[in-house]
Design an enzyme around this catalytic site. Structure first.
Site, PDB file in Angstrom:
ATOM      1  CG  ASP A 148      -8.531  -7.119   8.330  1.00 41.96           C
ATOM      2  OD1 ASP A 148      -8.898  -7.849   7.390  1.00 41.96           O
ATOM      3  OD2 ASP A 148      -7.350  -7.014   8.705  1.00 41.96           O
TER       4      ASP A 148
ATOM      5  CE  LYS B  17      -9.378  -2.169  24.790  1.00 47.87           C
ATOM      6  NZ  LYS B  17      -9.477  -3.392  25.603  1.00 47.87           N
TER       7      LYS B  17
ATOM      8  CG  ASP C 106     -10.638  -6.617  25.262  1.00 49.41           C
ATOM      9  OD1 ASP C 106     -11.788  -6.194  25.050  1.00 49.41           O
ATOM     10  OD2 ASP C 106      -9.952  -6.255  26.244  1.00 49.41           O
TER      11      ASP C 106
ATOM     12  CE1 TYR D 168      -7.571  -2.090   8.332  1.00 48.60           C
ATOM     13  CE2 TYR D 168      -7.390  -2.418   5.966  1.00 48.60           C
ATOM     14  CZ  TYR D 168      -7.440  -2.930   7.250  1.00 48.60           C
ATOM     15  OH  TYR D 168      -7.357  -4.286   7.430  1.00 48.60           O
TER      16      TYR D 168
ATOM     17  CG  ASP E  66      -8.797 -13.170   8.438  1.00 43.27           C
ATOM     18  OD1 ASP E  66      -9.623 -12.729   7.606  1.00 43.27           O
ATOM     19  OD2 ASP E  66      -7.594 -13.361   8.179  1.00 43.27           O
TER      20      ASP E  66
END
Ligand code: IPM
Ligand code: MG
Length: 371
Positions: free
Chosen positions: A245, A189, A221, A142, A249
């Site tokens: 983020d 990851k 994942d 970001y 959701d």
């Protein structure tokens, strides 16, 4: 107690959900003899329209002088659909997070038995789910260097993390895990990304300071699948900015709606409280948005101000509405109540006006039924 609360209503449904959260805070202030002094500040598309700047300096200054910040939502389709726009609403929120050094974003995910039947997941999977996501908020992709080549043929976003950035949020996550089920899952990851390998190394080192916390490591994942197939396994999830983020959701589906989830962003400056949902422009001004994410964010704000009993009362009020099927359209598209009705019910509960005397007929009148 007297507290200064900086309010940033923002865009889309931001103003209408924030209004209901303030209504609930006012009911708390009246019942517990507190004084909340609100200042209204600009940020986002609203601020661009009025000042040309997504985060005017006055907003930062007022936030710095406040005890807490209550924020609504950010974003407008006219910018989403224009990738060439240089000034964007989201820049305001990102700059505010950075300016106040709000490095830890805390997103609790809980379930409500009365909403199980509305969830796209099976009840047996979501029963008893209770975890919290610690999302790093001021670093990673970001905030890395980013650019587009002059001829527009390529672009890049850089992801970098320092040890210190990882350590400070990891400590908070470990400390929280100690007060809960004592399990921390680092989501990364590390099989591909160098930054993820640094996260893993730092967290492995810190784990020695928290021997009672069990630590496990999961690739993002896999984590995105595990959140759906076996969400009960999680207690505290710690992760970097972008993974957090996305996963938060996704996790909101477990609760029943994105509109239910609150968050707290804490760090060096005043803490900021906001629902995790976006500005939902299609619903703006229609009194149909779910105010509970914002109201539960206000409960987190009360907790942060050491008003624990007050915060619990707000949560009890929210549980009461959900238990009685007083829900907005995102949860029940057929039998739903308006944003303002839910806010009114929750603040009435907080003021002690509900118990025993609830006039269901009056409430029913404000229900919208689509047949
Ligand atoms: C969130 C939002 C923001 C983010 C956007 C609006 C910049 O999605 O708070 O989760 O990506 O952090
Ligand atoms: Mg998001």
């Amino acid at each position: 107690m007297k507290k200064k609360i900086a309010v940033i209503e923002g865009d889309g449904i931001g103003p209408e959900v924030t209004k209901q959260a303030i209504r609930v805070l006012d009911a708390i202030a009246a019942s517990f003899n507190h004084e909340f002094e609100y200042s209204y500040n600009l940020m986002g598309a609203d601020a661009i329209d009025k000042t040309g700047n997504p985060l005017p300096d006055e907003t930062i200054e007022t936030c710095l002088k406040s005890d807490a910040i209550l924020f609504g939502a950010i974003g407008h389709p006219k910018y989403d659909n224009d990738p060439t726009a240089k000034v964007r609403p989201e820049q305001g929120l990102l700059k505010l997070r950075k300016s106040l050094q709000l490095y830890a974003n805390i997103r609790p995910v809980s379930t409500y038995s009365s909403l199980f039947h509305l969830s796209p997941l099976k009840s047996k999977q979501i029963e008893g789910v209770d975890f919290v996501i610690y999302r790093e908020l001021t670093g990673g992709i970001y905030f890395g260097k980013k650019d587009t080549a002059a001829d527009g043929s390529s672009a890049f976003d850089e992801c970098s993390y320092t040890r210190e950035e990882i350590e400070r949020i990891a400590h908070l996550a470990f400390q929280h895990a100690q007060t809960r089920k004592k399990k921390l899952t680092l989501v990364d990851k590390a099989n591909v990304l160098e930054t993820s390998r640094l996260w893993r190394k730092v967290v492995q080192e810190l784990a020695a300071q928290y021997p009672e916390v069990t630590v496990d490591y999961m690739f993002v994942d896999n984590a995105s699948m595990q959140i759906i197939v076996n969400p009960r396994q999680f207690d505290v999830i710690l992760t970097e900015n972008m993974f957090g983020d996305i996963l938060s959701d996704e996790a909101s589906v477990i609760s029943g709606s994105l509109g239910l989830l609150p968050s707290a962003s804490i760090g060096k400056g005043a803490a900021l409280f906001e629902p995790i949902h976006g500005s939902y422009p299609q619903a703006a001004g229609k009194d149909i948005a779910n105010p509970i994410g914002s109201i539960l964010s206000a409960a987190m704000l009360l907790d942060h101000l050491e008003m624990k009993e007050e915060a619990q009362l707000v949560r009890d009020a929210v549980n009461w509405t959900l238990l009685n099927s007083f829900v907005t359209k995102d949860i029940d598209p057929v039998n739903f109540y308006f944003t303002s009705t839910i806010g009114e019910l929750i603040s009435d509960f907080v003021s002690g006006k509900i118990s025993g005397s609830v006039n269901t007929e009056n409430i029913e009148l404000r229900k919208s039924t689509i047949i």
